[in-house]
Design a protein around this motif. Structure first.
Motif, short mmCIF file in Angstrom:
data_model
loop_
_atom_site.label_atom_id
_atom_site.label_comp_id
_atom_site.label_asym_id
_atom_site.label_seq_id
_atom_site.Cartn_x
_atom_site.Cartn_y
_atom_site.Cartn_z
N TYR A 115 28.21 27.15 -62.34
CA TYR A 115 27.88 26.58 -61.03
C TYR A 115 29.06 26.72 -60.07
O TYR A 115 30.18 26.29 -60.40
CB TYR A 115 27.50 25.12 -61.22
CG TYR A 115 27.11 24.37 -59.97
CD1 TYR A 115 26.02 24.76 -59.20
CD2 TYR A 115 27.82 23.24 -59.58
CE1 TYR A 115 25.65 24.04 -58.08
CE2 TYR A 115 27.45 22.51 -58.46
CZ TYR A 115 26.37 22.92 -57.71
OH TYR A 115 26.00 22.20 -56.59
N TYR A 117 29.98 25.23 -57.37
CA TYR A 117 30.55 24.03 -56.74
C TYR A 117 31.13 23.04 -57.75
O TYR A 117 31.46 21.91 -57.38
CB TYR A 117 29.48 23.33 -55.90
CG TYR A 117 29.01 24.15 -54.72
CD1 TYR A 117 29.83 24.41 -53.63
CD2 TYR A 117 27.71 24.68 -54.71
CE1 TYR A 117 29.39 25.16 -52.55
CE2 TYR A 117 27.26 25.44 -53.63
CZ TYR A 117 28.10 25.67 -52.57
OH TYR A 117 27.65 26.42 -51.50
N CYS A 121 32.30 18.64 -55.46
CA CYS A 121 31.06 17.95 -55.09
C CYS A 121 31.20 17.27 -53.73
O CYS A 121 32.29 17.08 -53.21
CB CYS A 121 30.72 16.91 -56.15
SG CYS A 121 30.54 17.60 -57.82
N ASP A 125 25.03 22.10 -49.94
CA ASP A 125 25.31 23.46 -50.38
C ASP A 125 24.61 24.49 -49.49
O ASP A 125 23.95 24.15 -48.50
CB ASP A 125 24.89 23.64 -51.85
CG ASP A 125 23.38 23.49 -52.07
OD1 ASP A 125 22.61 23.66 -51.11
OD2 ASP A 125 22.97 23.20 -53.21
N GLN A 126 24.73 25.75 -49.85
CA GLN A 126 24.17 26.84 -49.05
C GLN A 126 22.65 26.93 -49.15
O GLN A 126 22.03 27.67 -48.40
CB GLN A 126 24.78 28.17 -49.47
CG GLN A 126 24.58 28.50 -50.94
CD GLN A 126 25.43 29.66 -51.39
OE1 GLN A 126 25.11 30.82 -51.08
NE2 GLN A 126 26.49 29.40 -52.12
N TYR A 130 22.19 18.72 -51.87
CA TYR A 130 23.48 18.09 -52.07
C TYR A 130 24.16 18.68 -53.30
O TYR A 130 23.55 18.83 -54.36
CB TYR A 130 23.34 16.57 -52.21
CG TYR A 130 23.04 15.90 -50.90
CD1 TYR A 130 24.03 15.77 -49.91
CD2 TYR A 130 21.78 15.39 -50.63
CE1 TYR A 130 23.76 15.18 -48.69
CE2 TYR A 130 21.49 14.79 -49.40
CZ TYR A 130 22.49 14.68 -48.44
OH TYR A 130 22.22 14.09 -47.23
N LYS A 131 25.43 19.03 -53.14
CA LYS A 131 26.18 19.66 -54.22
C LYS A 131 26.25 18.77 -55.46
O LYS A 131 26.32 17.55 -55.36
CB LYS A 131 27.60 19.98 -53.74
CG LYS A 131 27.67 20.96 -52.58
CD LYS A 131 29.11 21.12 -52.10
CE LYS A 131 29.18 22.04 -50.89
NZ LYS A 131 30.55 22.14 -50.35
N CYS A 132 26.24 19.42 -56.61
CA CYS A 132 26.38 18.78 -57.92
C CYS A 132 25.19 17.91 -58.30
O CYS A 132 25.29 17.08 -59.21
CB CYS A 132 27.68 17.97 -58.01
SG CYS A 132 29.16 18.98 -57.81
N SER A 136 20.50 21.33 -56.75
CA SER A 136 21.45 22.35 -56.30
C SER A 136 21.77 23.31 -57.44
O SER A 136 21.82 24.54 -57.24
CB SER A 136 22.74 21.67 -55.81
OG SER A 136 23.70 22.64 -55.45
N TRP A 140 20.90 27.32 -57.52
CA TRP A 140 21.92 28.34 -57.81
C TRP A 140 21.43 29.31 -58.88
O TRP A 140 21.54 30.52 -58.73
CB TRP A 140 23.20 27.66 -58.27
CG TRP A 140 24.08 28.46 -59.19
CD1 TRP A 140 24.27 28.28 -60.52
CD2 TRP A 140 24.89 29.60 -58.83
NE1 TRP A 140 25.13 29.22 -61.03
CE2 TRP A 140 25.53 30.04 -60.02
CE3 TRP A 140 25.12 30.29 -57.64
CZ2 TRP A 140 26.39 31.14 -60.03
CZ3 TRP A 140 25.97 31.37 -57.65
CH2 TRP A 140 26.60 31.80 -58.84
#
Length: 237
Positions: A115, A117, A121, A125-126, A130-132, A136, A140
Motif C-alpha cells: 500500500y 500510503y 495516514c 487519497d488519489q 481516506y488514507k489507511c 482506500s 489501490w
C-alpha cells in the motif's frame, strides 16, 4: 544545397529526440514490466510530462494493450498517456519481456503490504477515500493489480463507505455473489461502516483476505475466515 543538407540534418536530430507526452490519469502507476502484475516503481501525477523511449504489448487497459517505456526505465499503460494516437508513435522495445497480464495465474499477486500510503495516514487519497482505511487499500489493489481505474465515483456512481459497495456494484452492473475467487473484493455490511478486503486465496470452505484498518488500526493485516463471512464483488475476475 547547404541549406537543404542542414535542414535534413536538423530534421533527423528532431526525430531522434524522445518526445514528451502528458499523463491523463490521476496517480498512474509506472511498473517494472508491461503489465498490471509487475511491481510499481513510480507513480505519475496527472499532467506530468513523460518521455517515451519505446513501446511494447502488455496487459490491455480498456482496449489498449500498448505500454510505454519511459525515460525513468519503467512501463506505463499507453491508455493513460496522451500521445495523440491509439497506435505506436515510436519504435517497439527490443525486449519488452512478458506482458505480465492479469490472467488466472497472475491475480491476485504477492501477499504483502504494498500500500503506497503506509505510514502516511490522514487526508484523502488519489481515489477519493481516506488514507489507511479498508476502502482506500482495496481501491489501490483494484488499480494496481487489476489495471482498472477505480475511484469513489466508479462508473459514475458514488461507492461511499464499505457498507454501500454491494449496492453500488448492483447499481453499476458489477457482478456480486457468494462465490470468491482470488482477485475479487470481499465485502460485508457488518459494523457501523462495513468492511472490504482483497481476496488473496480461496480454500474449500475458507477465504484468505488482505485488508487495512481491521485488526490493526490504520494498518495492514491478513486472515483466513469462512467463505460466508462476505459478499464477493467481481470487478474484473
Amino acid at each position: 544545397m547547404k541549406f537543404v543538407v542542414l535542414a535534413a540534418f536538423f530534421q533527423a536530430v528532431a526525430f531522434s529526440v524522445t518526445s514528451a507526452y502528458p499523463i491523463t490519469g490521476n496517480g498512474v502507476n509506472c511498473r517494472s514490466g508491461p503489465g498490471t502484475s509487475h511491481a510499481v516503481k513510480k507513480v505519475y501525477a496527472k499532467g506530468t510530462d513523460i518521455k517515451v523511449t519505446c513501446q511494447t504489448e502488455g496487459t490491455s487497459i480498456n482496449g489498449n494493450s500498448i505500454w510505454d517505456k519511459t525515460s525513468d526505465g519503467c512501463y506505463v499503460a499507453d491508455y493513460y498517456v496522451k500521445t495523440g494516437s491509439n497506435s505506436y508513435v515510436t519504435k517497439k522495445c527490443s525486449s519488452g519481456g512478458s506482458s505480465g497480464g492479469s490472467g488466472s495465474g497472475k491475480v491476485p499477486g504477492p501477499v504483502e503490504n504494498d500500500y503506497p500510503y503506509k505510514g502516511s495516514c490522514g487526508g484523502v487519497d488519489q481515489w477519493n477515500y481516506y488514507k489507511c482505511q479498508c476502502t482506500s487499500f482495496v481501491a489501490w489493489r483494484i488499480n494496481s493489480r487489476l489495471g482498472i481505474h477505480f475511484t469513489n465515483q466508479y462508473k459514475g456512481y458514488n461507492w461511499g463507505n464499505a457498507n454501500t459497495w454491494d449496492e453500488a456494484a448492483r447499481h453499476t452492473g458489477v457482478k456480486i455473489n457468494s462465490t470468491p475467487v482470488p482477485g475479487c473484493i470481499a465485502q460485508t455490511n457488518a459494523g457501523s461502516a462495513g468492511h472490504v478486503a482483497w481476496v488473496a486465496a480461496v480454500g474449500k470452505d475458507t477465504v484468505t483476505v488482505e485488508e487495512y484498518n481491521y485488526a490493526t488500526r490504520e494498518g495492514y493485516g491478513k486472515r483466513t475466515v469462512p467463505k460466508n463471512s462476505f459478499n464477493y464483488i467481481h470487478i474484473k475476475v
